[in-house]
Structures are given as C-alpha cells and as structure tokens.
Design a protein around this motif. Structure first.
Motif, PDB file in Angstrom:
ATOM      1  N   THR A 275       0.846  -1.191   0.000  1.00 53.98           N
ATOM      2  CA  THR A 275       0.000   0.000   0.000  1.00 53.98           C
ATOM      3  C   THR A 275       0.880   1.239   0.000  1.00 53.98           C
ATOM      4  OG1 THR A 275      -1.773  -1.146   1.179  1.00 53.98           O
ATOM      5  CG2 THR A 275      -1.833   1.255   1.171  1.00 53.98           C
ATOM      6  N   MET A 276       0.782   1.996  -1.082  1.00 49.99           N
ATOM      7  CA  MET A 276       1.576   3.204  -1.235  1.00 49.99           C
ATOM      8  C   MET A 276       0.715   4.423  -0.887  1.00 49.99           C
ATOM      9  SD  MET A 276       4.637   4.303  -2.260  1.00 49.99           S
ATOM     10  CE  MET A 276       5.374   3.261  -3.537  1.00 49.99           C
ATOM     11  N   THR A 277       1.232   5.296  -0.029  1.00 55.08           N
ATOM     12  CA  THR A 277       0.525   6.522   0.314  1.00 55.08           C
ATOM     13  C   THR A 277       1.297   7.717  -0.237  1.00 55.08           C
ATOM     14  OG1 THR A 277       1.689   6.657   2.431  1.00 55.08           O
ATOM     15  CG2 THR A 277      -0.435   5.512   2.415  1.00 55.08           C
ATOM     16  N   GLY A 278       0.605   8.834  -0.353  1.00 51.06           N
ATOM     17  CA  GLY A 278       1.251  10.027  -0.887  1.00 51.06           C
ATOM     18  C   GLY A 278       0.551  10.494  -2.141  1.00 51.06           C
ATOM     19  N   SER A 279       0.865  11.684  -2.561  1.00 52.62           N
ATOM     20  CA  SER A 279       0.211  12.276  -3.721  1.00 52.62           C
ATOM     21  C   SER A 279       1.130  12.212  -4.932  1.00 52.62           C
ATOM     22  CB  SER A 279      -0.160  13.734  -3.424  1.00 52.62           C
ATOM     23  OG  SER A 279       1.007  14.478  -3.112  1.00 52.62           O
TER      24      SER A 279
ATOM     25  N   SER B 164      -0.710   6.623  -5.281  1.00 56.49           N
ATOM     26  CA  SER B 164      -1.253   6.069  -4.039  1.00 56.49           C
ATOM     27  C   SER B 164      -2.248   4.952  -4.306  1.00 56.49           C
ATOM     28  CB  SER B 164      -1.923   7.176  -3.226  1.00 56.49           C
ATOM     29  OG  SER B 164      -3.022   7.713  -3.946  1.00 56.49           O
ATOM     30  N   GLY B 165      -2.311   4.024  -3.340  1.00 54.01           N
ATOM     31  CA  GLY B 165      -3.248   2.905  -3.422  1.00 54.01           C
ATOM     32  C   GLY B 165      -2.547   1.577  -3.247  1.00 54.01           C
TER      33      GLY B 165
END
Length: 570
Positions: free
Chosen positions: A435-439, A523-524
C-alpha cells in the motif's frame, strides 16, 4: 499444405494418395506454434498431387520430385507432393499482389513486405476439413488458405503502409471510417516487420496491439472463436500479425486503434531512433478512412515556447491522413473540448480533398483558450468530428498535454511479510500487495523481487497498479532455470528478460513496458501476482519492493518570454 484435388486414390511416387478435399490439411504439413509461442503457420496452399513443367535440361532425372513425369507417355509434366509446392503458390500470390498494387492500383508504389503479408492474411479462406475446422489463428491451418478471389475483388479497402513510426511505448494511431457494404465481411489486418530478435529464447521484440470498435463492441487482435473474432479476451503479446475478422451484416462506422504496447528494439536501421517500429494496416470493406497523424500547437498568444500551458490561447493544426482507396472530398471538421477549463474560440475548419497517403492540415487553425485554473501537467481532451463525402461523419479523440514533464523524487516501499507459497499448477495464482501513500502521479516504476522456484518457465509474473492496470513482467521465461533472485525489472535495462537465461539475477527489461503506468496516481494498493500453470515444480515469493518516481510538470507563465515595448504616442 492442404490437399490438392486431383487423382484421389492414386499413389504418387512419394506414396501420397490424399487429394480429394481442398479443406483438408495434409498429414505432412508442418504444425505450430514456434518454441517461443508464436503462431505458425501463416498461410496454406495446395501441396498434394501438384503438376508442373518438367525440366528440359539434359540429364534431368526427376530424383527430387515424386514422379519424374506424369501422366505416362510424355516428358513435359511432372507430379509431386510436399509443402515445397505450397510455398511457391503463396510466393506467386504475393507477386501478383505486388504487381497489381504497384502498377495498377497506385502506379509507382512499392508495397512493403509487411503490406504484402497483410494483404494476403486479410483475405484467406477458412478451412473446415480434416486437421482444420478449429479456432483462428490455428497451429494447423494458420489463417487459412490463400484466396486471390477475395484479394482482387472490387470491395474498397483502407491501406496504411509504414507511413507512421512509433518511437515510444504508449503511442497510439486511431483510424476511423465507415463500413462500405453490409453484404461483405469486415476485416482488419495489422502486420509489422519486427526488430531482430534473440536466437535463443523469445524471438519477438516490439509489441503492437490491434483494437477494432464496431458499434458498442471492442475486438482485440487474434481473439477468435472458430473463424470469427469475439469481444473480450487479452491482447496478443507475441505475434507480429494481428487480425480481426467480422461477418457480413455490419453497418455504420468503425474505429481502429494501433497501440505501441512495447517499443523495445530498433526495427528501422540507419536512422537516429534507438528504438522504433512501423507497420502495415489493411481494412477490408472500408469507405474513406481518416486518421490523426500529427498535432502542432502554436502559443504565439502565450509565451511562444510552443508548449500548451494554463492561461494561454493556443492555435492547433491537426493533420489527417486518408489511408483508403476512396478519395475523401468536402472534408469539414468541428473541434469541441470535453473540459470546462478549456474554451474553443474557433472550432470549425475545412480540409483539402484527400487522396491515398496525402496528409493534410486543417486550412484554418483551431483556436483554444486554456484556463489558468487548469493544473499544470493535465491533458486537455478534445473531440474532432469530421464530415466528408457529404454524408460520412465520425469523431476522433485527441489529447493535448500541457507543460513539460520531468522526473521528481523517488518513493519506495518494501514487503515485510513472510514468504508466500506459489500454488502449483493453479491458474488463480497468488498475490502479494503493498500500500503506497502520498500524492502525485507516476513518472517511472522499477520492481524488485526474489522468487525461489525450481522451474521458471512455469511462472507468469504481473504487476497490478491501484487503477487495475496489469503489466506483464515475465511470461513463462527462463526454461528449466530456477528463480528470480534479487531481480529488478526496469524499462531502461539493457537486457530483456525474454532473451536472458534463468536463474534471473540483476536488472532486466520486462515483457511489457512499465511505462504503461505513467500518469496514473501513485497512491493505493499495488500487487505482484504470480501464477504457476504446470505441475510438479513449486516455489515461494520471498521479497517484493517498488521504487516509484513521481512525474513533475513545469509550466511557464503565459507572458514570461515576451518583451513589452512602451507605446509611442504622437
């Protein structure tokens, strides 16, 4: 080779008796596929009980043919069987097509080898006899029997012969036209001369995909049931021949998309591009077909850097190419924007009449205004509705990028769980997620992994983005070698995974380009999906990590490059 139809039951000198059904594939005919999974043969032609002139050279004995002379009591004709007789039949068909299209249809034109192949593969006859009656493209009959009756009939067709060159993965050419005659079938053939491939492992290099839309249905190249295309299925990653065959009874417009899925090799020598691919396209039963071949933007009313940017007024010239046998006349067009942040201030323009292979820009440039509120880097989407020949109308999509892109910081994430068992001989496979977070949006993706397995050719590896886009990292490569050990997949790698030997360790170019993901949100949930479709050998996913570099877009203020002079009053 198919059977010939001559003297059935009579054994020739090669002990061949089968010669009563032109729909039968003879037993000695070679079958496919190739060792790397490409589909062969391409075409069929008769190969049993073939009669031809006997050599008149002194000393001829006929030892290389089945019968030195046939029938008896003459020395002018011989008789034989074999695929060596099917081959010159296809060569003769190709020669006739070359002569017709280069001398009669378009005098002075030299059809490319890819075009000749596309013309032949666009009109074959489906075989229903012994060894055939199967789903195209077939390892038994290929695409069917050469059919010069269909190849030379008067039905118009659209031809695009190596006029467009893909230089980057992800480029798309769209051709739209109308179905000419509902009483005829509708067929689309895409053929390209691939870059030189490996002499070991997979020989294919560049991957183009064919998509055809008629009505509400989308057909991918080489997805068939029996003799006809069906919607759905998966794109073909291997073959440099892709067909869509649809039955008679269709009306209305069609859209053909040729997609550069992976441009990994240099197919056109002696130019400045390190990787490129051209192609030949044949659309049978097509009225005039027009495609967008180029877009030029002029922001002279902005900062004059020739890049469309928020806050600017931009002039657009859109070049159209007619690739049909029919001339497009009375061509007019209307451009509309699909975004509320873009205003089309001049959206109508006409084109000169277009003959085959003569691209034309619109006579009056379109004028658009881009709102300063548009985010830098956003694509501006348009629809261009073109009317020609008085009653034919279709709409072409157009995407205009804004700003200049560069690569930003790298975001990394690593799987920290325990090793995951890969189910043996199970098409469902197994998935490991991150799971990658960030914009931000994707500018570049690299994939790292360690997979322990005893037979790499059993495995297919896929990276799936949060948007659901699947990229094939490695599709049954490596033979009996074991494992992907500290392996990185990177589009810029020098070695393609399909040309390397297992076990894999180091940096490799994937089977499909990771650049397909560029522009999607970072992200996602990301997934590594692995399947094992052969029994006996087992393995585990031990490590999985991603390096994702963001895309950064730069836009210059509308008047940044202008110098304002004081107004002189008098």
């Amino acid at each position: 080779a198919t059977e010939g139809v001559r003297d059935q039951g009579v054994s020739d000198g090669c002990l061949i008796t089968s010669a009563n059904n032109a729909d039968d594939v003879i037993s000695f005919s070679s079958r496919g596929p190739t060792s790397d999974g490409r589909l062969k043969p391409d075409l069929m032609a008769p190969g049993t009980h073939i009669q031809g002139p006997a050599s008149q050279v002194a000393g001829y004995t006929g030892t290389d043919v089945c019968n030195a002379y046939y029938p008896a009591n003459q020395t002018l004709y011989t008789w034989s069987s074999g695929t060596s007789h099917a081959t010159p039949a296809v060569s003769g068909a190709a020669s006739l097509l070359y002569e017709y299209y280069g001398r009669v249809w378009n005098p002075g034109w030299a059809p490319s080898p890819a075009m000749l192949k596309a013309l032949l593969l666009n009109t074959p006859r489906y075989l229903t006899g012994t060894g055939a009656n199967d789903t195209l493209p077939s390892p038994n009959q290929g695409w069917g029997d050469v059919n010069l009756g269909l190849a030379f009939n008067a039905v118009p067709r659209l031809l695009l012969d190596q006029l467009i060159v893909f230089t980057d993965t992800g480029q798309v050419v769209t051709v739209t036209g109308s179905i000419f005659d509902s009483r005829q079938p509708f067929r689309v053939s895409l053929v390209w001369t691939d870059a030189p491939g490996s002499t070991t492992g997979n020989a294919y290099v560049n991957d183009l995909d064919l998509e055809v839309t008629v009505g509400d249905s989308i057909y991918k190249g080489n997805v068939f049931v029996g003799a006809q295309s069906v919607s759905g299925g998966s794109a073909d990653p291997r073959n440099n021949v892709e067909n869509v065959f649809l039955p008679q009874g269709l009306t209305g417009t069609f859209t053909v998309r040729v997609i550069a899925r992976n441009i990994a090799g240099d197919s056109i020598p002696n130019n400045t591009e390190p990787a490129d691919q051209d192609f030949a396209l044949v659309v049978y039963n097509a009225g005039s077909g027009l495609s967008i071949t180029g877009v030029q933007s002029d922001d002279a009313l902005g900062n004059a850097n020739r890049i469309a940017e928020p806050g600017e007024r931009v002039a657009l010239q859109i070049s159209l190419l007619n690739s049909s046998t029919l001339t497009a006349t009375n061509v007019s067009s209307i451009l509309t924007a699909t975004s509320s942040l873009v205003t089309v201030t001049n959206g109508t323009s006409a084109y000169a009449d277009m003959t085959l292979g003569a691209p034309q820009p619109n006579r009056t440039p379109y004028q658009i205004s881009i709102s300063p509120a548009l985010a830098c880097g956003s694509d501006v989407e348009f629809l261009q509705t073109v009317t020609f020949n008085n009653n034919q109308t279709f709409t072409l999509p157009l995407s205009l990028p804004t700003g200049t892109s560069s690569l930003g910081p790298v975001m990394s994430i690593t799987y920290t769980g325990t090793a995951v068992l890969i189910p043996d001989n199970n098409p469902m496979g197994v998935t490991v997620t991150l799971t990658m977070t960030g914009s931000g949006v994707i500018g570049d993706v690299n994939v790292h992994m360690t997979i322990v397995h005893t037979y790499d050719a059993d495995l297919a590896l896929y990276l799936i983005s949060p948007q659901g886009t699947a990229v094939t990292l490695s599709n049954h490569n490596g033979g009996n070698g074991g494992g992907y050990l500290n392996t990185t997949f990177d589009d810029s790698a020098a070695t393609w995974v399909g040309a390397a030997s297992a076990p894999f360790s180091g940096v490799y170019k994937p089977d499909s380009p990771l650049s397909t993901l560029n522009g999607e949100p970072i992200s996602g949930v990301w997934a590594l999906h692995v399947t094992d479709n052969v029994a006996a050998d087992v393995g585990t996913i031990n490590a999985f990590a991603l390096d994702i570099q963001t895309a950064v877009y730069t836009c210059v203020a509308p008047w940044a490059n202008h110098v304002f002079l004081p107004t002189l009053l008098r």
